[in-house]
Design an enzyme around this catalytic site. Sequence first.
Site, PDB file in Angstrom:
ATOM      1  N   GLY B 242       0.799  -1.213   0.000  1.00  0.00           N
ATOM      2  CA  GLY B 242       0.000   0.000   0.000  1.00  0.00           C
ATOM      3  C   GLY B 242       0.832   1.263   0.000  1.00  0.00           C
ATOM      4  O   GLY B 242       1.991   1.271  -0.423  1.00  0.00           O
ATOM      5  N   ASP B 267      -4.685  -7.771  -7.941  1.00  0.00           N
ATOM      6  CA  ASP B 267      -4.480  -7.603  -6.506  1.00  0.00           C
ATOM      7  C   ASP B 267      -3.239  -6.757  -6.293  1.00  0.00           C
ATOM      8  O   ASP B 267      -2.110  -7.218  -6.489  1.00  0.00           O
ATOM      9  CB  ASP B 267      -4.323  -8.964  -5.828  1.00  0.00           C
ATOM     10  CG  ASP B 267      -5.557  -9.823  -6.023  1.00  0.00           C
ATOM     11  OD1 ASP B 267      -6.662  -9.329  -5.763  1.00  0.00           O
ATOM     12  OD2 ASP B 267      -5.392 -10.975  -6.466  1.00  0.00           O
ATOM     13  N   LEU B 268      -3.453  -5.536  -5.876  1.00  0.00           N
ATOM     14  CA  LEU B 268      -2.368  -4.569  -5.725  1.00  0.00           C
ATOM     15  C   LEU B 268      -1.255  -5.127  -4.831  1.00  0.00           C
ATOM     16  O   LEU B 268      -1.514  -5.650  -3.765  1.00  0.00           O
ATOM     17  CB  LEU B 268      -2.939  -3.287  -5.100  1.00  0.00           C
ATOM     18  CG  LEU B 268      -2.003  -2.093  -5.076  1.00  0.00           C
ATOM     19  CD1 LEU B 268      -1.685  -1.635  -6.485  1.00  0.00           C
ATOM     20  CD2 LEU B 268      -2.617  -0.968  -4.264  1.00  0.00           C
ATOM     21  N   ASP B 269      -0.018  -5.004  -5.254  1.00  0.00           N
ATOM     22  CA  ASP B 269       1.153  -5.429  -4.489  1.00  0.00           C
ATOM     23  C   ASP B 269       1.183  -6.929  -4.234  1.00  0.00           C
ATOM     24  O   ASP B 269       1.927  -7.411  -3.378  1.00  0.00           O
ATOM     25  CB  ASP B 269       1.238  -4.692  -3.130  1.00  0.00           C
ATOM     26  CG  ASP B 269       1.360  -3.196  -3.322  1.00  0.00           C
ATOM     27  OD1 ASP B 269       1.834  -2.770  -4.386  1.00  0.00           O
ATOM     28  OD2 ASP B 269       0.971  -2.449  -2.416  1.00  0.00           O
ATOM     29  N   GLU B 270       0.361  -7.687  -4.953  1.00  0.00           N
ATOM     30  CA  GLU B 270       0.348  -9.138  -4.795  1.00  0.00           C
ATOM     31  C   GLU B 270       0.898  -9.837  -6.028  1.00  0.00           C
ATOM     32  O   GLU B 270       0.895 -11.057  -6.114  1.00  0.00           O
ATOM     33  CB  GLU B 270      -1.082  -9.634  -4.518  1.00  0.00           C
ATOM     34  CG  GLU B 270      -1.604  -9.346  -3.135  1.00  0.00           C
ATOM     35  CD  GLU B 270      -0.927 -10.222  -2.078  1.00  0.00           C
ATOM     36  OE1 GLU B 270      -0.603 -11.371  -2.391  1.00  0.00           O
ATOM     37  OE2 GLU B 270      -0.723  -9.721  -0.974  1.00  0.00           O
TER      38      GLU B 270
END
Lengths: 324, 324, 324, 324
Positions: B242, B267-270
């Site tokens: 984040g 999926d952000l940062d995943e």
Amino acid sequence: MPVEGSTAAAGVLRESRPTPGLRYARPVSRATFLFSSPDRPGLVARLAGFFSELGLNIVEASNYTDLHGERGSSRFYMRLVVDLAGLSLPRAQERLAGSATRAAMETRFAEEIAGPLGGEWTIGYDDRVARVAVLVTKDPTCLYDLALRQRQGDLPCEIALVISNHPTLEAAAQSFRIPFYALPITKETKPQQEAQVLELLRKHDVDLVVLARYMQVLSDDFLGAAPPVINIHHGFLPAFQGAKPYHQAHARGVKLIGATAHYATKDLDEGPIIEQDVERITHAMGPEELVRVGRDVERVVLARAVRAHLERRVIVEGRRTFVL
Amino acid sequence: MPVEGSTAAAGVLRESRPTPGLRYARPVSRATFLFSSPDRPGLVARLAGFFSELGLNIVEASNYTDLHGERGSSRFYMRLVVDLAGLSLPRAQERLAGSATRAAMETRFAEEIAGPLGGEWTIGYDDRVARVAVLVTKDPTCLYDLALRQRQGDLPCEIALVISNHPTLEAAAQSFRIPFYALPITKETKPQQEAQVLELLRKHDVDLVVLARYMQVLSDDFLGAAPPVINIHHGFLPAFQGAKPYHQAHARGVKLIGATAHYATKDLDEGPIIEQDVERITHAMGPEELVRVGRDVERVVLARAVRAHLERRVIVEGRRTFVL
Amino acid sequence: MPVEGSTAAAGVLRESRPTPGLRYARPVSRATFLFSSPDRPGLVARLAGFFSELGLNIVEASNYTDLHGERGSSRFYMRLVVDLAGLSLPRAQERLAGSATRAAMETRFAEEIAGPLGGEWTIGYDDRVARVAVLVTKDPTCLYDLALRQRQGDLPCEIALVISNHPTLEAAAQSFRIPFYALPITKETKPQQEAQVLELLRKHDVDLVVLARYMQVLSDDFLGAAPPVINIHHGFLPAFQGAKPYHQAHARGVKLIGATAHYATKDLDEGPIIEQDVERITHAMGPEELVRVGRDVERVVLARAVRAHLERRVIVEGRRTFVL
Amino acid sequence: MPVEGSTAAAGVLRESRPTPGLRYARPVSRATFLFSSPDRPGLVARLAGFFSELGLNIVEASNYTDLHGERGSSRFYMRLVVDLAGLSLPRAQERLAGSATRAAMETRFAEEIAGPLGGEWTIGYDDRVARVAVLVTKDPTCLYDLALRQRQGDLPCEIALVISNHPTLEAAAQSFRIPFYALPITKETKPQQEAQVLELLRKHDVDLVVLARYMQVLSDDFLGAAPPVINIHHGFLPAFQGAKPYHQAHARGVKLIGATAHYATKDLDEGPIIEQDVERITHAMGPEELVRVGRDVERVVLARAVRAHLERRVIVEGRRTFVL
């Protein structure tokens, strides 16, 4: 280090690092102060002046003012090592009203410095060697590492005892002539086992507990009653908390694995971090190989953290540490 | 590298690394296959044999069998670089029934290898230089870094254009003679702005999008329609996901900060991690200083990831990558 | 950092680090003293006391006593940053006999401190921004790196000019609006070329020369006449001195390559080292690939060294440096 | 890794890495070939084909073609691990004319591959566990490290004996139940002592000698008669050759110290380097502290080198090594 003529008038304030090789074999006693307080101008002068007036030489000093603190305003942190030889000289006698003892020095420091400045502080004496308990389960790496470093004079402590929930490492402890206690643990016997551990810590007069791959979660009650506890977590916190961090790391596909030494607190894996490091891995390493690679990081990180604690370099502030 | 007499009889299978300095200036065309399939004995022989029979020399080869895979059974991954010079020789003509084209080779590979083995594969040709779009906001570090490396021949690509939501870096792009497009974005105009970006990517025939500190979250729709997207996250994922990872790292009191280059996914940062690295910090560094230290890690990590992608070394498998 | 009322009585000695982000944008003037002398008790108190009596706040301080020195006895090194705001207050006026100028402060320091203690010292003022000349040949990496860091506020200096023996990097310099001078050099014209460079340094009032991959050996005469010169050597000194260190490293089969930033002295590659770092390599990398990998180390090492010099943290002692 | 029915037809050539955790506990025998020859097209196919025809599965394979070699032309290096289970199957019986033994396989390899290609090669069998002699003087760090790793299954060997010129480490060796021999040495008795050491190596059937801080220079005669010898040098070679490298490093003022594991050769500190690493130091560390920091690097570097040698990954070529 020639002591030239009239320096007494200017005070004998000195800040320096001693010969490292001699650090743990010195005949002269030293006291190490760790101090923190709200920031304000003149703090270094005030602390230095206190010892200068007592005729005590400052041997090491470092300080840091944190402008980003959790308490909402700037805070001042200082580590001071003073040579206690001066306590037996007339100047100290005079200033401390004839009772130039360590207790009198501490009382005066509390009254003149810590109290007025709203400071928090601790003190340690290097002729009072810290006594360490090492808690293990089956993995010998960190135990050997700590014992060997202690033997070579790299850790200023005595390893008073080894406690384990398994008998596996008894021979290892004995080869270093360290008393070994096997205290098995089950879900049901956990309170009793922890009570036994606490009793051993008391009996052996332990100042620091090191969890050297002790595969048990300590209860809040235990942590509340025990001396400071340093744990080595085999993951790069705050990533990979909880169990099997190497398996988590493998599943996530990270390219580096790490280890984190931190003070154990009630919130598992949330304690203040003292030291961390990492090692590069590749996709070609399975979880078992990560365990092997990780061992080299774990023991070095743990040893650095224990050493920093024993040299009284670590001040905890919330979830952060200042290593001075 | 002498080509000795009768080697045709023995097959011209060769595995080696070319002179690195010549890598992006070679006159001869090469094809790079990335292949994966369920594991079984004889896979290397079967793939190598395919090209050997065509008379195509294998210039580089590496492979890995993953026993810890997410799909529940062993899986085989291979990267093969073949010299296409052999396509014009009689042997290939004969085997490909008179039509020794790249298309015919691909069709034959699909029919004889990938199909029967249940394999997944991609192919790239190094005389088809990849076209890269760099998306930025205001921070110039990664943009300069990528542009300079491309200029020096360290990244086998052309930087086709720079897109930003701010005009700040126009001069930087222009100093490298790269077309620059400023497309401001607000909550309301996000769909339109993303459509404009997609249109530019199409118009410039872009193969890879690099988010070089582009401070916007891309929508699922955008990611579904765009070419592969590599993002640089200024934190050591999976820690500090984040926003404001350096501030998070400072608050948690970690002793190392890192950067992570990964493929952007819904999926952000995943997304699957391609490359990571870290840098040591101390308690004496505030969040702003972490930003400065972190910049050096970010750009190196991003450049390594982009280079690995462009050299067709990266196979994605779930949340992991294999960098062959 | 509240300046409370009656602190004058206790002295306004303060040691802390300022907000890093604000470091190069502060409105208040500061002076940085670098001091060294034979060691003796009371040195910190004596230096701190000098500024305390003048009413000047100590903003940063660090010191080190070297017991292993080349001069045969212990030597004391200190860096002190003082806030000059106090110079305009009555206390300074009084102590400096009505002439509370920087010059008066320096004179007093020389008379009261440096003279009696046999000390060596330098002083710098942070409202006098250092002027840097960057010397290059054809490789743009370090030039871009330094220019970009300067732009981002990470290097407290102005890059006054770029000088090269080739015209290659003129556009790069111009894109940062830095004056560029091409001064070709041959064996015969070396004395004249160096004279021209010296003339430019004088004309542009240069305080520091940075050799950012300037592929020329400077003559003793030049070094004697020029301001301090920092060089980046693309090898891990003292290994691989002289020409083509990457080729030397490749031939010797080392597993790490490095870079070394040092002050240039008459003995080539023997100057005092300011900073070093390394990168891991493998047998699969030829000399050309070492060049590519090495570039990332070179620029970071050079930037750290230049920054340390500009922040006045470096004291040279024989072939060693103390980075305070 | 399912062994499917009809794979014989396709050849059983396979290249993969086994589960690392199982590596040293496998019931099936494997042979590891290290091969090098002048480079030419088709080498991988030819070597792989040899084993494929014998019905032996290739478990691991890696290769490298060196274009920058000392011999003046390209040279090919390959490591092949084959599963010997196939030796008992009809195919091997047939191909090896009824005598499907290891000796027959070796003879055939020499005749069909190594001979015609002008190759150099060695072979090892993993059911023949290597026997290691560790030579020490007084420092226990590397000895404990090697013994512990061997115990944990990280080093595929037996530590057959420890030899020292001092009795200091007898208890350490005994705690691991390793035979210990103290053979004091003086200038006069050196030839006799070395003869005694050689006699012990022969008697204990030693395959590898590890100098784990053995503070003696071995004679040319000894090196000529002994098995391969790996030495750990506590400096970053080629810098700081000879005695007291940490003191040399301190005097030169380097900012990193290192350790180098290399094969011992007649030219002291000039042997082929297997592994190196470094650790950051500061001006505040005296020579004694460098010794402490260096110990952590030394043991890790030595362990990695010994492991690479025991896994038969290292090919020596002049002063370089290829670690495949």
